[in-house]
Design a protein around this motif. Sequence first.
Motif, PDB file in Angstrom:
ATOM      1  N   ARG A   1      -1.406  19.881  -6.692  1.00 21.50           N
ATOM      2  CA  ARG A   1      -0.810  19.205  -7.918  1.00 21.50           C
ATOM      3  C   ARG A   1       0.737  18.618  -6.958  1.00 21.50           C
ATOM      4  N   ASP A   2       1.494  18.341  -5.314  1.00 20.16           N
ATOM      5  CA  ASP A   2       2.454  17.662  -5.686  1.00 20.16           C
ATOM      6  C   ASP A   2       1.452  16.226  -6.118  1.00 20.16           C
ATOM      7  N   LEU A   3       0.358  15.696  -5.659  1.00 18.12           N
ATOM      8  CA  LEU A   3       0.111  14.842  -5.445  1.00 18.12           C
ATOM      9  C   LEU A   3      -0.425  14.227  -7.163  1.00 18.12           C
TER      10      LEU A   3
ATOM     11  N   LYS B   1      -2.874   0.183  -6.189  1.00 20.96           N
ATOM     12  CA  LYS B   1      -2.403  -0.096  -4.977  1.00 20.96           C
ATOM     13  C   LYS B   1      -2.830   0.260  -4.285  1.00 20.96           C
ATOM     14  N   PRO B   2      -3.671   0.156  -2.800  1.00 19.46           N
ATOM     15  CA  PRO B   2      -4.087   0.730  -1.885  1.00 19.46           C
ATOM     16  C   PRO B   2      -3.605   2.017  -1.266  1.00 19.46           C
ATOM     17  N   LYS B   3      -4.303   3.191  -1.638  1.00 19.12           N
ATOM     18  CA  LYS B   3      -3.324   4.638  -1.056  1.00 19.12           C
ATOM     19  C   LYS B   3      -4.197   5.505   0.458  1.00 19.12           C
ATOM     20  N   LEU B   4      -3.413   6.223   1.235  1.00 11.83           N
ATOM     21  CA  LEU B   4      -3.562   7.168   1.998  1.00 11.83           C
ATOM     22  C   LEU B   4      -3.040   8.168   1.845  1.00 11.83           C
ATOM     23  N   TYR B   5      -3.666   9.083   2.030  1.00  6.32           N
ATOM     24  CA  TYR B   5      -2.890  10.397   1.899  1.00  6.32           C
ATOM     25  C   TYR B   5      -2.915  11.551   3.470  1.00  6.32           C
TER      26      TYR B   5
ATOM     27  N   PHE C   1      -4.418  23.852   3.440  1.00  2.85           N
ATOM     28  CA  PHE C   1      -3.886  22.952   2.983  1.00  2.85           C
ATOM     29  C   PHE C   1      -4.328  21.340   3.011  1.00  2.85           C
ATOM     30  N   SER C   2      -4.261  21.060   4.397  1.00  4.86           N
ATOM     31  CA  SER C   2      -5.095  19.327   4.748  1.00  4.86           C
ATOM     32  C   SER C   2      -6.163  19.760   4.061  1.00  4.86           C
ATOM     33  N   GLU C   3      -6.880  21.101   4.708  1.00  4.62           N
ATOM     34  CA  GLU C   3      -8.901  20.535   3.693  1.00  4.62           C
ATOM     35  C   GLU C   3      -9.074  20.403   2.666  1.00  4.62           C
ATOM     36  N   LYS C   4      -8.305  20.771   1.631  1.00  6.21           N
ATOM     37  CA  LYS C   4      -8.384  21.325   0.624  1.00  6.21           C
ATOM     38  C   LYS C   4      -8.135  18.842  -0.062  1.00  6.21           C
ATOM     39  N   VAL C   5      -6.979  18.921   1.053  1.00  5.44           N
ATOM     40  CA  VAL C   5      -6.903  16.727   0.432  1.00  5.44           C
ATOM     41  C   VAL C   5      -7.478  15.862   1.367  1.00  5.44           C
ATOM     42  N   GLU C   6      -8.545  16.777   1.917  1.00  2.00           N
ATOM     43  CA  GLU C   6      -9.032  15.809   3.192  1.00  2.00           C
ATOM     44  C   GLU C   6     -10.677  16.283   2.435  1.00  2.00           C
ATOM     45  N   LYS C   7     -10.808  17.406   1.025  1.00  2.00           N
ATOM     46  CA  LYS C   7     -12.364  17.372   0.441  1.00  2.00           C
ATOM     47  C   LYS C   7     -12.234  16.595  -0.969  1.00  2.00           C
ATOM     48  N   MET C   8     -10.370  16.565  -1.533  1.00  3.59           N
ATOM     49  CA  MET C   8     -10.058  15.486  -2.548  1.00  3.59           C
ATOM     50  C   MET C   8     -10.088  14.315  -2.074  1.00  3.59           C
ATOM     51  N   ALA C   9     -10.012  13.485  -1.342  1.00  7.88           N
ATOM     52  CA  ALA C   9     -10.097  11.813  -0.707  1.00  7.88           C
ATOM     53  C   ALA C   9     -11.770  12.245   0.401  1.00  7.88           C
ATOM     54  N   ILE C  10     -12.135  12.325   0.032  1.00  7.07           N
ATOM     55  CA  ILE C  10     -13.808  11.795   0.364  1.00  7.07           C
ATOM     56  C   ILE C  10     -14.663  11.819  -0.970  1.00  7.07           C
ATOM     57  N   LYS C  11     -13.998  12.742  -1.309  1.00  4.95           N
ATOM     58  CA  LYS C  11     -14.422  12.543  -3.053  1.00  4.95           C
ATOM     59  C   LYS C  11     -14.011  11.141  -3.030  1.00  4.95           C
ATOM     60  N   GLN C  12     -13.115  10.800  -3.503  1.00  2.00           N
ATOM     61  CA  GLN C  12     -11.915   9.492  -4.205  1.00  2.00           C
ATOM     62  C   GLN C  12     -12.806   8.141  -2.955  1.00  2.00           C
ATOM     63  N   GLY C  13     -13.077   8.285  -1.868  1.00  4.53           N
ATOM     64  CA  GLY C  13     -13.575   7.621  -1.168  1.00  4.53           C
ATOM     65  C   GLY C  13     -12.191   6.935   0.060  1.00  4.53           C
TER      66      GLY C  13
ATOM     67  N   ALA D   1       0.814  -0.827   0.301  1.00  2.77           N
ATOM     68  CA  ALA D   1      -0.445   0.184   0.168  1.00  2.77           C
ATOM     69  C   ALA D   1       0.961   1.210  -0.089  1.00  2.77           C
ATOM     70  N   ILE D   2       0.286   2.437  -0.422  1.00  2.00           N
ATOM     71  CA  ILE D   2       1.203   3.494  -0.323  1.00  2.00           C
ATOM     72  C   ILE D   2       0.692   4.947   0.811  1.00  2.00           C
ATOM     73  N   ILE D   3       1.504   5.324   0.704  1.00  2.00           N
ATOM     74  CA  ILE D   3       1.281   6.160   1.842  1.00  2.00           C
ATOM     75  C   ILE D   3       1.617   7.594   1.136  1.00  2.00           C
ATOM     76  N   HIS D   4       0.864   8.371   0.431  1.00  2.00           N
ATOM     77  CA  HIS D   4       1.484   9.678   0.301  1.00  2.00           C
ATOM     78  C   HIS D   4       1.595  11.042   1.145  1.00  2.00           C
ATOM     79  N   LEU D   5       3.157  11.345   1.378  1.00  2.00           N
ATOM     80  CA  LEU D   5       2.478  12.373   3.015  1.00  2.00           C
ATOM     81  C   LEU D   5       2.645  13.550   1.873  1.00  2.00           C
ATOM     82  N   LEU D   6       2.252  14.394   2.505  1.00  2.54           N
ATOM     83  CA  LEU D   6       1.501  15.245   1.541  1.00  2.54           C
ATOM     84  C   LEU D   6       2.780  16.904   2.675  1.00  2.54           C
ATOM     85  N   ARG D   7       2.810  17.435   1.759  1.00  3.27           N
ATOM     86  CA  ARG D   7       3.350  18.371   2.504  1.00  3.27           C
ATOM     87  C   ARG D   7       2.220  19.925   2.765  1.00  3.27           C
ATOM     88  N   CYS D   8       1.535  20.043   4.117  1.00  4.77           N
ATOM     89  CA  CYS D   8       0.480  20.846   3.586  1.00  4.77           C
ATOM     90  C   CYS D   8       1.458  21.692   4.685  1.00  4.77           C
TER      91      CYS D   8
END
Length: 359
Positions: A124-126, A195-199, A214-226, A100-107
């Motif tokens: 953008r980084d993702l 691969k399964p992924k987590l942000y 910054f993290s709010e944007k990621v959370e909104k995107m993640a919700i859309k993707q499940g 599985a992949i853990i995407h670490l994002l700079r927020c």
Amino acid sequence: MGFKCGIVGLPNVGKSTLFNALTNSTKALSGNFPFCTIEPNVGMVPVVDTRLDKLVQISKSKKKIYTSITFVDIAGLVKGASKGEGLGNKFLSHIREVDAIIHLLRCFDSTDIQNVNPNVDPIRDLEIIETEMKLADLESIQKRIDKKNKKNLNEKEFELLNQALELINNDKPIDNLKQNFDKNEISSSGLLSLKPKLYVCNVDEDSASNGNLFSEKVEKMAIKQGAGTVIISAQIEEEISQLEDDEAELFLGEMGLSEAGLDRLIRAGYNLLQLETYFTCGPKEARAWTVKKGTLAPQAAGVIHGDFERGFIRAETISYDDYVTCQGENGAKEAGKMRVEGKSYLVQDGDVMHFLFNT
């Protein structure tokens, strides 16, 4: 049975800092320049489970062994990695090896830490990372469905790869394949994008408890993707990992945090891989074991030793709640709460098990 989560991200987003905190070590060289992690660092991290603590207390076990999950700190990549830019080829080969992949994002924004891009934009980084993985998948698919290699594929594999090719070429989500193929087919495809992924949002110290814009944007995107998200400050977690337990608890309280972000991340990784825990318990040791959800009793026994699976007869099984309520194995037997399960039994999370087998 080992399960690996790969920590990926652009250079200088905090991967090595997070890895150091997870493994409570300074094994990963954390440097303020791209590609300071060239070879992947690998660390086995215990999955702390309070249920095991309770079992030790009841059974008076001399030894306690938590189950574990493996985290891999994979070198940062840049745009063009699929064509070998930066450490692209190494990155892509290393990421193929994880479950599985853990995407670490700079927020977080900082003038002290070099950024490969002119501004902070986790979306953008993702997209850069996911584009490179898609391009690598595209190249892999084209090679595999080539006339020379096509004979090595069965009909279902060929169909999956063709559909994946069409989705990538039409810039559609490759996750759509999950509607047409089962988990085993998806997993065995070897495609990075599936691969399964987590942000994981790496935020500044002040945002550790509630996140930021910054993290709010990621959370909104993640919700859309499940998909799932975890907010964490890698710098804080690395500092906490160097403290004694009582000092760490005090520090967390001062930061307004109920628990370490690492605990949430480890649990999230465990859930991402769809894992569950069963226990073995006795006077010598109490131990937690990891299996995939939906594992049959003989295969669960095989995690301990191959002979247990080959010679499996039955599994004496007590649920965790019954074990605690009845204060141990003898009490559970007397209350009729011990079950004898056969080869078709699906192991449940929290089962306390004793396997009988032929040698």
